[in-house]
Design an enzyme around this catalytic site. Structure first.
Site, PDB file in Angstrom:
ATOM      1  N   GLY A   1      19.640 -30.413  23.035  1.00 39.02           N
ATOM      2  CA  GLY A   1      20.822 -30.810  23.801  1.00 39.02           C
ATOM      3  C   GLY A   1      21.569 -29.602  24.328  1.00 39.02           C
TER       4      GLY A   1
ATOM      5  N   LEU B   1      13.904 -36.520  23.267  1.00 43.97           N
ATOM      6  CA  LEU B   1      13.808 -36.484  21.799  1.00 43.97           C
ATOM      7  C   LEU B   1      13.957 -37.861  21.150  1.00 43.97           C
ATOM      8  CD1 LEU B   1      15.823 -33.180  21.206  1.00 43.97           C
ATOM      9  CD2 LEU B   1      13.344 -33.456  21.335  1.00 43.97           C
TER      10      LEU B   1
ATOM     11  N   ASN C   1      21.349 -30.539  17.829  1.00 43.38           N
ATOM     12  CA  ASN C   1      22.641 -30.912  18.412  1.00 43.38           C
ATOM     13  C   ASN C   1      22.571 -32.115  19.354  1.00 43.38           C
ATOM     14  OD1 ASN C   1      25.402 -30.284  19.828  1.00 43.38           O
ATOM     15  ND2 ASN C   1      23.856 -30.104  21.453  1.00 43.38           N
TER      16      ASN C   1
ATOM     17  N   TYR D   1      26.274 -45.363  15.670  1.00 41.81           N
ATOM     18  CA  TYR D   1      26.586 -43.931  15.777  1.00 41.81           C
ATOM     19  C   TYR D   1      27.043 -43.380  14.414  1.00 41.81           C
ATOM     20  CZ  TYR D   1      28.662 -39.576  17.484  1.00 41.81           C
ATOM     21  OH  TYR D   1      28.968 -38.244  17.684  1.00 41.81           O
TER      22      TYR D   1
ATOM     23  N   LYS E   1      25.142 -40.512  12.044  1.00 39.74           N
ATOM     24  CA  LYS E   1      25.769 -39.223  11.721  1.00 39.74           C
ATOM     25  C   LYS E   1      25.955 -39.060  10.203  1.00 39.74           C
ATOM     26  CE  LYS E   1      26.036 -37.550  15.864  1.00 39.74           C
ATOM     27  NZ  LYS E   1      25.249 -36.359  16.224  1.00 39.74           N
TER      28      LYS E   1
HETATM   29  P1  NAD Z   1      26.905 -33.917  25.757  1.00 34.71           P
HETATM   30  O1  NAD Z   1      26.660 -35.301  26.250  1.00 34.71           O
HETATM   31  O2  NAD Z   1      27.787 -33.014  26.535  1.00 34.71           O
HETATM   32  O3  NAD Z   1      25.513 -33.176  25.519  1.00 34.71           O
HETATM   33  C1  NAD Z   1      24.455 -33.811  24.861  1.00 34.71           C
HETATM   34  C2  NAD Z   1      23.152 -33.180  25.309  1.00 34.71           C
HETATM   35  O4  NAD Z   1      22.094 -33.848  24.601  1.00 34.71           O
HETATM   36  C3  NAD Z   1      22.877 -33.345  26.809  1.00 34.71           C
HETATM   37  O5  NAD Z   1      22.447 -32.122  27.370  1.00 34.71           O
HETATM   38  C4  NAD Z   1      21.771 -34.403  26.846  1.00 34.71           C
HETATM   39  O6  NAD Z   1      20.894 -34.254  27.953  1.00 34.71           O
HETATM   40  C5  NAD Z   1      21.061 -34.149  25.514  1.00 34.71           C
HETATM   41  N1  NAD Z   1      20.348 -35.335  25.083  1.00 34.71           N
HETATM   42  C6  NAD Z   1      20.836 -36.593  24.913  1.00 34.71           C
HETATM   43  N2  NAD Z   1      19.843 -37.435  24.601  1.00 34.71           N
HETATM   44  C7  NAD Z   1      18.699 -36.704  24.569  1.00 34.71           C
HETATM   45  C8  NAD Z   1      17.341 -37.019  24.334  1.00 34.71           C
HETATM   46  N3  NAD Z   1      16.943 -38.270  24.105  1.00 34.71           N
HETATM   47  N4  NAD Z   1      16.441 -36.025  24.385  1.00 34.71           N
HETATM   48  C9  NAD Z   1      16.810 -34.760  24.660  1.00 34.71           C
HETATM   49  N5  NAD Z   1      18.087 -34.397  24.918  1.00 34.71           N
HETATM   50  C10 NAD Z   1      19.011 -35.370  24.873  1.00 34.71           C
HETATM   51  O7  NAD Z   1      27.453 -34.127  24.279  1.00 34.71           O
HETATM   52  P2  NAD Z   1      28.286 -33.163  23.283  1.00 34.71           P
HETATM   53  O8  NAD Z   1      29.660 -33.697  23.213  1.00 34.71           O
HETATM   54  O9  NAD Z   1      28.075 -31.743  23.593  1.00 34.71           O
HETATM   55  O10 NAD Z   1      27.599 -33.574  21.910  1.00 34.71           O
HETATM   56  C11 NAD Z   1      26.713 -32.734  21.199  1.00 34.71           C
HETATM   57  C12 NAD Z   1      26.603 -33.254  19.778  1.00 34.71           C
HETATM   58  O11 NAD Z   1      27.895 -33.246  19.166  1.00 34.71           O
HETATM   59  C13 NAD Z   1      26.093 -34.688  19.674  1.00 34.71           C
HETATM   60  O12 NAD Z   1      25.202 -34.796  18.587  1.00 34.71           O
HETATM   61  C14 NAD Z   1      27.349 -35.493  19.415  1.00 34.71           C
HETATM   62  O13 NAD Z   1      27.098 -36.696  18.728  1.00 34.71           O
HETATM   63  C15 NAD Z   1      28.142 -34.504  18.581  1.00 34.71           C
HETATM   64  N6  NAD Z   1      29.586 -34.775  18.584  1.00 34.71           N
HETATM   65  C16 NAD Z   1      30.315 -34.635  19.725  1.00 34.71           C
HETATM   66  C17 NAD Z   1      31.692 -34.927  19.676  1.00 34.71           C
HETATM   67  C18 NAD Z   1      32.581 -34.807  20.915  1.00 34.71           C
HETATM   68  O14 NAD Z   1      33.759 -35.197  20.818  1.00 34.71           O
HETATM   69  N7  NAD Z   1      32.093 -34.283  22.028  1.00 34.71           N
HETATM   70  C19 NAD Z   1      32.288 -35.340  18.478  1.00 34.71           C
HETATM   71  C20 NAD Z   1      31.487 -35.460  17.350  1.00 34.71           C
HETATM   72  C21 NAD Z   1      30.140 -35.166  17.406  1.00 34.71           C
END
Ligand code: NAD
Length: 260
Positions: free
Chosen positions: A16, A66, A92, A164, A168
């Site tokens: 990601g 993935l 991630n 979700y 997690k």
């Molecule tokens: P984002 O949507 O900005 O980035 C996620 C990335 O993962 C993207 O580049 C997307 O293309 C890639 N991705 C998604 N599904 C995929 C797949 N099937 N195969 C390959 N790549 C894939 O999200 P983010 O906010 O940067 O989140 C990153 C991580 O942090 C995630 O695991 C999310 O659950 C976790 N998270 C985020 C937050 C928040 O508030 N942003 C809070 C808690 C946890």
């Protein structure tokens, strides 16, 4: 001010890595001197890698979905062939289905297909990639695995659905056991649990006012704001470094001070 980057000779894979927390982590690990490999379903990863690459420190990219075990098998085979494994793995990539008005996603509305997709991306990919990476790491006697969970895996979050939250929470339990299995071989495995972080994933601007939702949320956080992806990347960088050498199986909350 330009900072001098000293290459470490280590390869760090970030799933990601094309957006949000992953992209900040790619930049940060690069600044730490690691060669970085973006693994993402987005084709933009290839362009990004080219843009970030320098002669001393190339950035690589592999496009893979993935959610599919076959794709993971293909991409890890390519990484073994091209690089001989990785030294650091950051799991991630994640998805967070929301309801159109960002209200709570009730359990009765979750279909089995949605459940399986969330589990596949958020948890099963973390399991398969960790299982693959730890093999090479334990042979070398050094490695770092950092898995990205969520505050939603630690406590009730109205905006997150049970799929979700379950995925997690599973990442946290999985990583604790992974740490136990890897530890005797010099490999650490830790989890970061982000609270609300400003990224495309938490952006619900198409659904209403994202800024207002962030501001409303911030009132419940001791530090009175949402986080940045660079703040997550800093925690991941620490857990991927020598400085965290006696920390394993831990969950680091990066959420502005919310507990319970
Ligand atoms: P984002 O949507 O900005 O980035 C996620 C990335 O993962 C993207 O580049 C997307 O293309 C890639 N991705 C998604 N599904 C995929 C797949 N099937 N195969 C390959 N790549 C894939 O999200 P983010 O906010 O940067 O989140 C990153 C991580 O942090 C995630 O695991 C999310 O659950 C976790 N998270 C985020 C937050 C928040 O508030 N942003 C809070 C808690 C946890």
């Amino acid at each position: 001010m330009t900072t001098t980057i000293i290459p470490t000779g280590r390869l760090a894979a970030v799933t990601g890595g094309a957006s949000g927390i992953g992209l900040s982590t790619v930049n940060r690990l690069r600044e730490d001197g690691h060669q970085v490999l973006i693994i993402d379903r987005s084709e933009q990863s290839l362009e990004l890698a080219e843009k970030l690459s320098t002669e001393e420190l190339p950035v690589h990219a592999k496009v893979a979905d993935l959610s599919s075990a076959e794709e993971i098998n293909r991409v890890t085979g390519e990484i073994d062939r091209d690089f001989g494994g990785v030294d650091i793995l950051v799991n991630n990539a994640g998805i967070h289905p929301k309801r159109p008005d960002s209200s709570h996603f009730p359990i009765e509305e979750i279909t089995l297909d949605q459940w399986n997709l969330v589990m596949n991306v958020n948890m099963t990919a973390t399991f398969l990639l960790s299982q693959w990476a730890m093999k090479g790491m334990t042979e070398k006697g050094w490695g770092r695995i950092v898995n990205v969970a969520s505050r939603a895996g630690r406590m009730y979050m109205p905006i997150s659905g049970a799929h979700y939250a379950a995925s997690k929470a599973a990442v946290i339990g999985f990583t604790r056991t992974l740490a136990g299995d890897c530890g005797p071989h010099g490999v650490t495995a830790n989890t970061v649990a982000p609270g609300r972080i400003k990224t495309p994933l938490s952006d619900v601007s198409g659904l209403g006012s994202s800024q207002n939702l962030h501001e409303e949320f911030a009132r419940t956080v001791p530090l009175r704001r949402v986080g940045t992806s660079d703040e997550l990347a800093a925690a991941i960088s620490f857990l991927a470094s020598e400085d965290s050498s006696f920390i394993t199986g831990a969950v680091i909350d990066v959420n502005g001070g919310v507990f319970g």
